[in-house]
Write an enzyme that holds these catalytic residues in place. Structure first.
Site, PDB file in Angstrom:
ATOM      1  CG  PHE A  22      -1.790   1.290   1.628  1.00  0.00           C
ATOM      2  CD1 PHE A  22      -2.252   2.097   0.822  1.00  0.00           C
ATOM      3  CD2 PHE A  22      -1.653   1.582   3.078  1.00  0.00           C
ATOM      4  CE1 PHE A  22      -2.836   3.141   1.108  1.00  0.00           C
ATOM      5  CE2 PHE A  22      -2.000   2.692   3.467  1.00  0.00           C
ATOM      6  CZ  PHE A  22      -2.678   3.636   2.591  1.00  0.00           C
ATOM      7  CD  GLU A  70       3.595 -10.757   7.070  1.00  0.00           C
ATOM      8  OE1 GLU A  70       2.242 -10.283   7.541  1.00  0.00           O
ATOM      9  OE2 GLU A  70       3.697 -11.418   6.428  1.00  0.00           O
ATOM     10  CB  THR A 108       3.800   2.097  13.087  1.00  0.00           C
ATOM     11  OG1 THR A 108       2.664   2.175  13.543  1.00  0.00           O
ATOM     12  CG2 THR A 108       4.581   1.048  13.774  1.00  0.00           C
ATOM     13  CG  ASP A 109       0.863   5.987  15.427  1.00  0.00           C
ATOM     14  OD1 ASP A 109       0.972   4.829  15.221  1.00  0.00           O
ATOM     15  OD2 ASP A 109       0.035   6.761  15.372  1.00  0.00           O
ATOM     16  CD  GLU A 110      -0.305   0.021  15.354  1.00  0.00           C
ATOM     17  OE1 GLU A 110      -0.227  -1.151  16.166  1.00  0.00           O
ATOM     18  OE2 GLU A 110      -0.743   0.177  14.701  1.00  0.00           O
ATOM     19  CE1 TYR A 126       3.282  -3.482  11.727  1.00  0.00           C
ATOM     20  CE2 TYR A 126       1.948  -2.161  13.208  1.00  0.00           C
ATOM     21  CZ  TYR A 126       2.628  -2.238  12.092  1.00  0.00           C
ATOM     22  OH  TYR A 126       3.029  -1.259  11.149  1.00  0.00           O
ATOM     23  CE  LYS A 165       7.282  -0.914  11.057  1.00  0.00           C
ATOM     24  NZ  LYS A 165       7.913  -0.892   9.775  1.00  0.00           N
ATOM     25  CG  HIS A 208      -8.772  -2.194  20.138  1.00  0.00           C
ATOM     26  ND1 HIS A 208      -9.982  -2.312  19.639  1.00  0.00           N
ATOM     27  CD2 HIS A 208      -7.956  -1.511  19.310  1.00  0.00           C
ATOM     28  CE1 HIS A 208     -10.145  -1.235  18.788  1.00  0.00           C
ATOM     29  NE2 HIS A 208      -8.718  -1.028  18.412  1.00  0.00           N
TER      30      HIS A 208
HETATM   31  P1  NAD Z   1       1.315  -3.642   3.260  1.00  0.00           P
HETATM   32  O1  NAD Z   1       1.144  -4.678   4.255  1.00  0.00           O
HETATM   33  O2  NAD Z   1       0.137  -2.971   2.532  1.00  0.00           O
HETATM   34  O3  NAD Z   1       2.780  -3.887   2.447  1.00  0.00           O
HETATM   35  C1  NAD Z   1       3.901  -4.572   2.823  1.00  0.00           C
HETATM   36  C2  NAD Z   1       4.724  -5.033   1.684  1.00  0.00           C
HETATM   37  O4  NAD Z   1       5.654  -5.527   2.244  1.00  0.00           O
HETATM   38  C3  NAD Z   1       3.854  -5.806   0.768  1.00  0.00           C
HETATM   39  O5  NAD Z   1       4.148  -5.433  -0.616  1.00  0.00           O
HETATM   40  C4  NAD Z   1       4.477  -7.072   1.016  1.00  0.00           C
HETATM   41  O6  NAD Z   1       4.732  -8.169  -0.124  1.00  0.00           O
HETATM   42  C5  NAD Z   1       5.977  -6.773   1.334  1.00  0.00           C
HETATM   43  N1  NAD Z   1       6.841  -7.757   2.208  1.00  0.00           N
HETATM   44  C6  NAD Z   1       6.358  -8.480   3.187  1.00  0.00           C
HETATM   45  N2  NAD Z   1       7.180  -9.240   3.689  1.00  0.00           N
HETATM   46  C7  NAD Z   1       8.216  -9.033   2.975  1.00  0.00           C
HETATM   47  C8  NAD Z   1       9.638  -9.565   2.932  1.00  0.00           C
HETATM   48  N3  NAD Z   1      10.022 -10.383   3.801  1.00  0.00           N
HETATM   49  N4  NAD Z   1      10.471  -9.181   1.966  1.00  0.00           N
HETATM   50  C9  NAD Z   1      10.224  -8.220   1.011  1.00  0.00           C
HETATM   51  N5  NAD Z   1       8.899  -7.657   1.004  1.00  0.00           N
HETATM   52  C10 NAD Z   1       7.817  -8.147   2.103  1.00  0.00           C
HETATM   53  O7  NAD Z   1       1.745  -2.414   4.301  1.00  0.00           O
HETATM   54  P2  NAD Z   1       1.777  -0.841   4.308  1.00  0.00           P
HETATM   55  O8  NAD Z   1       0.691  -0.446   4.956  1.00  0.00           O
HETATM   56  O9  NAD Z   1       2.117  -0.545   2.850  1.00  0.00           O
HETATM   57  O10 NAD Z   1       2.699  -0.350   5.595  1.00  0.00           O
HETATM   58  C11 NAD Z   1       4.207  -0.288   4.825  1.00  0.00           C
HETATM   59  C12 NAD Z   1       5.291   0.045   5.927  1.00  0.00           C
HETATM   60  O11 NAD Z   1       4.692   1.421   6.658  1.00  0.00           O
HETATM   61  C13 NAD Z   1       5.317  -0.736   7.118  1.00  0.00           C
HETATM   62  O12 NAD Z   1       6.529  -1.131   7.441  1.00  0.00           O
HETATM   63  C14 NAD Z   1       4.318  -0.406   8.302  1.00  0.00           C
HETATM   64  O13 NAD Z   1       4.625  -0.845   9.486  1.00  0.00           O
HETATM   65  C15 NAD Z   1       4.374   1.021   8.198  1.00  0.00           C
HETATM   66  N6  NAD Z   1       3.327   1.860   8.609  1.00  0.00           N
HETATM   67  C16 NAD Z   1       1.980   1.637   8.053  1.00  0.00           C
HETATM   68  C17 NAD Z   1       1.052   2.454   8.569  1.00  0.00           C
HETATM   69  C18 NAD Z   1      -0.398   2.234   8.012  1.00  0.00           C
HETATM   70  O14 NAD Z   1      -1.372   2.917   8.406  1.00  0.00           O
HETATM   71  N7  NAD Z   1      -0.577   1.355   6.924  1.00  0.00           N
HETATM   72  C19 NAD Z   1       1.224   3.419   9.347  1.00  0.00           C
HETATM   73  C20 NAD Z   1       2.733   3.686   9.793  1.00  0.00           C
HETATM   74  C21 NAD Z   1       3.711   2.893   9.318  1.00  0.00           C
HETATM   75  O1  TDX Z   2     -13.051  -4.190  10.852  1.00  0.00           O
HETATM   76  C1  TDX Z   2     -12.316  -3.394  11.851  1.00  0.00           C
HETATM   77  N1  TDX Z   2     -13.140  -3.100  12.739  1.00  0.00           N
HETATM   78  C2  TDX Z   2     -12.641  -2.202  13.646  1.00  0.00           C
HETATM   79  O2  TDX Z   2     -13.113  -1.344  14.585  1.00  0.00           O
HETATM   80  C3  TDX Z   2     -11.019  -3.303  11.624  1.00  0.00           C
HETATM   81  C4  TDX Z   2     -10.218  -4.148  10.551  1.00  0.00           C
HETATM   82  C5  TDX Z   2     -10.427  -2.420  12.453  1.00  0.00           C
HETATM   83  N2  TDX Z   2     -11.010  -1.866  13.460  1.00  0.00           N
HETATM   84  C6  TDX Z   2     -10.475  -0.721  14.332  1.00  0.00           C
HETATM   85  C7  TDX Z   2      -9.137  -1.279  15.028  1.00  0.00           C
HETATM   86  C8  TDX Z   2      -8.585  -0.037  15.082  1.00  0.00           C
HETATM   87  O3  TDX Z   2      -8.929   0.439  16.375  1.00  0.00           O
HETATM   88  O4  TDX Z   2     -10.269   0.305  13.603  1.00  0.00           O
HETATM   89  C9  TDX Z   2      -8.853   0.877  13.963  1.00  0.00           C
HETATM   90  C10 TDX Z   2      -7.851   0.741  12.671  1.00  0.00           C
HETATM   91  O5  TDX Z   2      -7.491  -0.568  12.431  1.00  0.00           O
HETATM   92  P1  TDX Z   2      -6.393  -1.063  11.466  1.00  0.00           P
HETATM   93  O6  TDX Z   2      -6.869  -0.660  10.140  1.00  0.00           O
HETATM   94  O7  TDX Z   2      -6.386  -2.530  11.634  1.00  0.00           O
HETATM   95  O8  TDX Z   2      -5.257  -0.327  11.853  1.00  0.00           O
HETATM   96  P2  TDX Z   2      -4.430  -0.273  13.116  1.00  0.00           P
HETATM   97  O9  TDX Z   2      -4.301  -1.587  14.071  1.00  0.00           O
HETATM   98  O10 TDX Z   2      -4.542   1.004  14.070  1.00  0.00           O
HETATM   99  O11 TDX Z   2      -3.094  -0.290  12.651  1.00  0.00           O
HETATM  100  C11 TDX Z   2      -2.781   0.517  11.533  1.00  0.00           C
HETATM  101  O12 TDX Z   2      -1.919   1.812  11.860  1.00  0.00           O
HETATM  102  C12 TDX Z   2      -0.561   1.687  12.081  1.00  0.00           C
HETATM  103  C13 TDX Z   2      -1.789   0.047  10.647  1.00  0.00           C
HETATM  104  O13 TDX Z   2      -2.466  -1.285  10.073  1.00  0.00           O
HETATM  105  C14 TDX Z   2      -0.301  -0.379  10.873  1.00  0.00           C
HETATM  106  O14 TDX Z   2       0.329  -1.026   9.713  1.00  0.00           O
HETATM  107  C15 TDX Z   2       0.203   1.000  11.350  1.00  0.00           C
HETATM  108  O15 TDX Z   2       1.507   0.768  11.800  1.00  0.00           O
END
Ligand code: NAD
Ligand code: TDX
Length: 331
Positions: free
Chosen positions: A11, A80, A120-122, A147, A151, A273
């Site tokens: 993503f 992941e 991530t902020d988590e 998770y 991280k 949670h």
């Molecule tokens: P995502 O799950 O959509 O994408 C992860 C990607 O990493 C995928 O393309 C997957 O194929 C690849 N991948 C997984 N394991 C791998 C491996 N061993 N080697 C090479 N590639 C691998 O994740 P995302 O939401 O795009 O998040 C990207 C980064 O940003 C992560 O490090 C996540 O912790 C961080 N992040 C995400 C959020 C969020 O809200 N989604 C917020 C803050 C930080």
């Molecule tokens: O079906 C749902 N219903 C619901 O209430 C899902 C999937 C989630 N939730 C809640 C859980 C969380 O409080 O919504 C909030 C957001 O959930 P997620 O999208 O799973 O995100 P979160 O667990 O907050 O983590 C995300 O933000 C930080 C990303 O997945 C992480 O990769 C990032 O680091």
């Protein structure tokens, strides 16, 4: 600059590659991605400019050494990324997120390569619902899940690599992203696609948990700013003052999609949670002059809803299996 983007088929990584090659055609981008369930080669269709895709894992030391040796900077997104999946296969989070980062840092050490780590902020744990406290760069790490702990382990290794080996690192910790190409397992796309399927959105617990939402493009512009102008060795927090309870986010989705406010159901809460995340982004705003462009959540949300409406062929193949996984988890 020659950039190695790990996780570039996911993503945030895919959005990053599109942004970089659109706005900086002088850069050369190599994507390293294992194409797990979360990575899609088609997310990179249509990227312009100098671009190469390598399928492989960040845990593969030989491959990583070759690629890092041939690049000027690594931007490390691969992970992941989904909390709920860490209830199903927790160890793979440590392998990819922690060990994979160690493998990359070791290669960066050998080759003297600049390294930006996307985190991530988590890693800072949870904040109370009331009181207005926010995460800052000096907030102690206090992760609460496999998770966030995996991280946080990576974040510590990044800091150690800077001090022990002198690797030119930067680190950014961002809040919850939303926007195009987000997997249907995540909160916002799950609810949009449920509604498109005529199903009720699923709210965990009482829905009072708060997340600090930012559009993925704003996150990626901040990552670019840190890569280009950030001080080596520093940590930058990225957030757009987007605090909202899950109930509020769901209400906004229902309104944008023309549904009644009560068209949803409560499901079992996620064990452990986290209550609330919130970012104080003063440092990146003051030092690097970064500001979010999507200040209005509703505008970004409406654009995201429109993207999922227009791209059913993209999300449909993942939807059934994702909901089956949720069934296993009882939510
Ligand atoms: P995502 O799950 O959509 O994408 C992860 C990607 O990493 C995928 O393309 C997957 O194929 C690849 N991948 C997984 N394991 C791998 C491996 N061993 N080697 C090479 N590639 C691998 O994740 P995302 O939401 O795009 O998040 C990207 C980064 O940003 C992560 O490090 C996540 O912790 C961080 N992040 C995400 C959020 C969020 O809200 N989604 C917020 C803050 C930080
Ligand atoms: O079906 C749902 N219903 C619901 O209430 C899902 C999937 C989630 N939730 C809640 C859980 C969380 O409080 O919504 C909030 C957001 O959930 P997620 O999208 O799973 O995100 P979160 O667990 O907050 O983590 C995300 O933000 C930080 C990303 O997945 C992480 O990769 C990032 O680091």
């Amino acid at each position: 600059m020659r950039l190695l983007v790990t996780g570039g088929a996911g993503f945030i990584g895919a959005n990053f590659v599109h942004l970089v090659l659109r706005e900086h055609p002088e850069h050369e981008v190599t994507v390293l991605d294992a194409l797990t369930y979360a990575g899609r080669r088609e997310n990179l269709e249509g990227v312009a400019g100098s671009f190469r895709f390598v399928e492989g894992s960040v845990c593969d030391g030989g491959l990583v050494d070759d690629l890092v040796g041939a690049t000027d900077a690594v931007v490390h997104f691969a992970a992941e990324s989904h909390n709920d999946n860490s209830f199903l296969h927790p160890v793979s989070f440590v392998e990819t997120n922690t060990l994979g980062t160690a493998v990359l840092l070791d290669a960066a050490r050998r080759h003297g390569t600049r390294f930006h780590h996307v985190s991530t902020d988590e890693v800072y744990g949870e904040l109370p619902l009331e009181g207005g406290e926010r995460f800052r760069p000096d907030t102690p790490l206090a992760p609460t899940s496999f998770y966030s702990a995996s991280k946080a382990g990576a974040d510590l290794l990044v800091r150690a690599a800077a001090r022990q080996f002198g690797v030119a690192t930067t680190l950014s910790n961002c809040s919850n992203n939303y926007g195009p190409y987000q997997h249907v397992e995540k909160f916002i796309p799950r609810q949009i696609t449920n509604i498109l399927d005529g199903k009720r959105p699923k709210l965990y617990g009482d829905g009072r948990n708060v997340r600090d939402w930012i559009h993925v493009e704003d996150h990626n512009r901040a990552v670019l700013a840190v890569l280009e102008q950030g001080r080596v060795g520093e940590t930058y927090l990225i957030g757009a003052n987007g605090e909202r309870s899950n109930r509020e986010v769901l209400a906004a989705i229902l309104e944008v999609m023309g549904k009644e406010p009560d068209f949803f159901e409560h499901v079992a809460d996620r064990p452990g949670h986290d209550l609330r995340y919130a970012i104080d982004a003063t440092k990146i705003r003051d030092e690097l002059g970064w500001t979010p462009r999507y200040e209005d959540f509703r505008t970004g949300l409406a654009a995201t809803v429109a993207w999922y409406e227009a791209n059913e062929a993209w999300w449909r193949p993942e939807k059934r299996e994702t909901e089956a996984r949720y069934q296993t988890l009882g939510r």
